[in-house]
Scaffold this active site. Structure first.
Site, PDB file in Angstrom:
ATOM      1  N   CYS A   1      25.979  78.636 -25.929  1.00  9.64           N
ATOM      2  CA  CYS A   1      24.914  77.842 -26.574  1.00  9.64           C
ATOM      3  C   CYS A   1      23.857  78.696 -27.268  1.00  9.64           C
ATOM      4  CB  CYS A   1      24.257  76.907 -25.572  1.00  9.64           C
ATOM      5  SG  CYS A   1      25.426  75.776 -24.818  1.00  9.64           S
TER       6      CYS A   1
ATOM      7  N   HIS B   1      17.206  74.705 -27.760  1.00  8.70           N
ATOM      8  CA  HIS B   1      18.592  74.270 -27.558  1.00  8.70           C
ATOM      9  C   HIS B   1      18.601  72.872 -26.926  1.00  8.70           C
ATOM     10  CE1 HIS B   1      22.645  73.860 -26.407  1.00  8.70           C
ATOM     11  NE2 HIS B   1      22.456  74.160 -25.129  1.00  8.70           N
TER      12      HIS B   1
ATOM     13  N   ASN C   1      24.675  67.480 -26.200  1.00 10.54           N
ATOM     14  CA  ASN C   1      24.636  68.941 -26.252  1.00 10.54           C
ATOM     15  C   ASN C   1      25.804  69.414 -27.127  1.00 10.54           C
ATOM     16  OD1 ASN C   1      24.793  71.690 -25.791  1.00 10.54           O
ATOM     17  ND2 ASN C   1      24.494  71.554 -23.574  1.00 10.54           N
TER      18      ASN C   1
END
Ligand code: UT7
Length: 332
Positions: A112, A254, A284
């Protein structure tokens, strides 16, 4: 004024299929209420079987190239956890799909945080005069990595791609990127992992459990680490730039969990209204999360020329990274 990388375009792409919390509640032991209250997610997009990460990436990259008014770049960098194949890298496939010719192209793997690592790599190439223009893409097809019966992860992740074009410029210009903070802690590798399919545990190894080929995450511990590392990394980058958190116009963190983003704004002392969030709509999207949030902020007219934007990400590895930029005047 010194040479630096300048953001000059942004693009994003989400595959058309939308999976709502209600859809998932019909397939798994979960509920819309659990997903929304624990994560802030209400829907996510899923790539159709046969749609590869490079397909999503090429769509987002085309949009960014149109936004930049460019039909070529010197380098293509793809940040992804879900390459088309374990070998070769996916970036050359994207360059070929875009008809870019024999450009330099490679993947960056930092889960990520991958897009932040990609931006830093691209900036380094530009500052070292090895490139004038770099296309940096974050693209993921987590549908291929998460076991469909794994309710803990299936509700969290979505597929998509975001891209930016960087060009050489000078510090002080709108769009100028930097400084950067990057870091890792490999002792935490088991917290976010796919155990099998690499050199350590072969996919076909006798005794290898089928589940080992799929994504696993220790949610609670990752949550704690995510807030702590994004907070520290963001503070380090602000210190390097000699800026305070109250000078930041927009935090783009994020998009892992709305509660993580709230804890992050609290710990940085940045009002929640100054945090860009699209997690409710996309979930996500791992390495695609930051560029998709930038594209969302641009499309919604939140990001205005001259705004100071703080980017920070945390992911498997463990890895983290942060940078700053002043938002440029971009075509829509
Ligand atoms: O992108 C990389 C970074 N990723 C992240 O930052 C993710 C970080 N972690 C998180 O966002 C959260 O930890 C989760 C959303 C993954 C989980 O939220 P939580 O509040 O930490 O829940 P939990 O893991 O503590 O689980 C609470 C309960 C458990 O049941 P018991 O053991 O208390 O009976 C889980 O089995 O919720 C259960 N659970 C679910 N229930 C309904 C787990 N997933 C689900 C689900 N639906 N989908």
């Amino acid at each position: 004024m010194t040479r630096c990388a300048v953001l000059t375009a942004v693009g994003g792409y989400l595959p058309p299929t939308v999976v709502t919390n209600e859809d998932l509640a019909g397939q798994l032991d979960t509920s819309d209420e659990w997903i929304r209250t624990r994560t802030g997610i209400s829907r996510r997009h899923r790539a159709a079987p046969g749609t590869a990460t490079s397909d999503l990436a090429a769509e987002a990259a085309s949009q960014a190239m149109r936004c930049a008014g460019m039909d070529s770049v010197d380098v293509v960098i793809l940040a992804t956890t879900t390459p088309d194949r374990p070998c070769p890298a996916t970036a050359p496939t994207i360059a070929a799909k875009l008809g870019l010719g024999p450009v330099a192209a490679c993947d960056v793997s930092a889960v990520c945080s991958g897009f932040l690592y990609g931006l830093a790599t691209a900036s380094g190439l530009i500052v070292a005069d090895l490139a004038e223009t770099v296309l940096v893409i974050g693209a993921e097809t987590y549908s291929s990595l998460v076991h469909p019966d794994d309710r803990s992860n299936a509700v969290l992740f979505g597929d998509g791609a975001g891209a930016v074009v960087l060009r050489s410029g000078e510090t002080g210009e709108l769009g100028a990127l930097g400084p950067f903070d990057l870091g890792s802690d490999g002792s935490g590798r088991d917290l976010i992992t796919v155990r099998a399919g690499g050199s350590e545990q072969w996919a076909e190894e006798p005794g290898s459990r089928m589940r080992d080929a799929y994504f696993s995450m220790s949610g609670r511990e990752v949550f704690r680490n995510a807030v702590q590392h994004m907070n520290r990394s963001a503070r380090r980058v602000l210190d390097k730039a000699d800026l305070d958190a109250d000078q930041v116009d927009w935090l783009v963190g994020h998009q892992a969990n709305a509660r993580i983003l709230r804890s992050l704004t609290d710990s940085l002392g940045i009002p929640e209204e100054r945090s860009i969030s699209n997690i409710d709509l996309v979930g996500n999207t791992a390495a695609a999360s930051i560029p998709l949030a930038l594209e969302h902020g641009h499309r919604e007219g939140l990001l205005k020329p001259g705004d100071l934007v703080l980017l920070t990400a945390f992911g498997g590895g463990l890895t983290w990274g942060s940078t700053l930029l002043t938002w440029p005047a971009l075509a829509r």
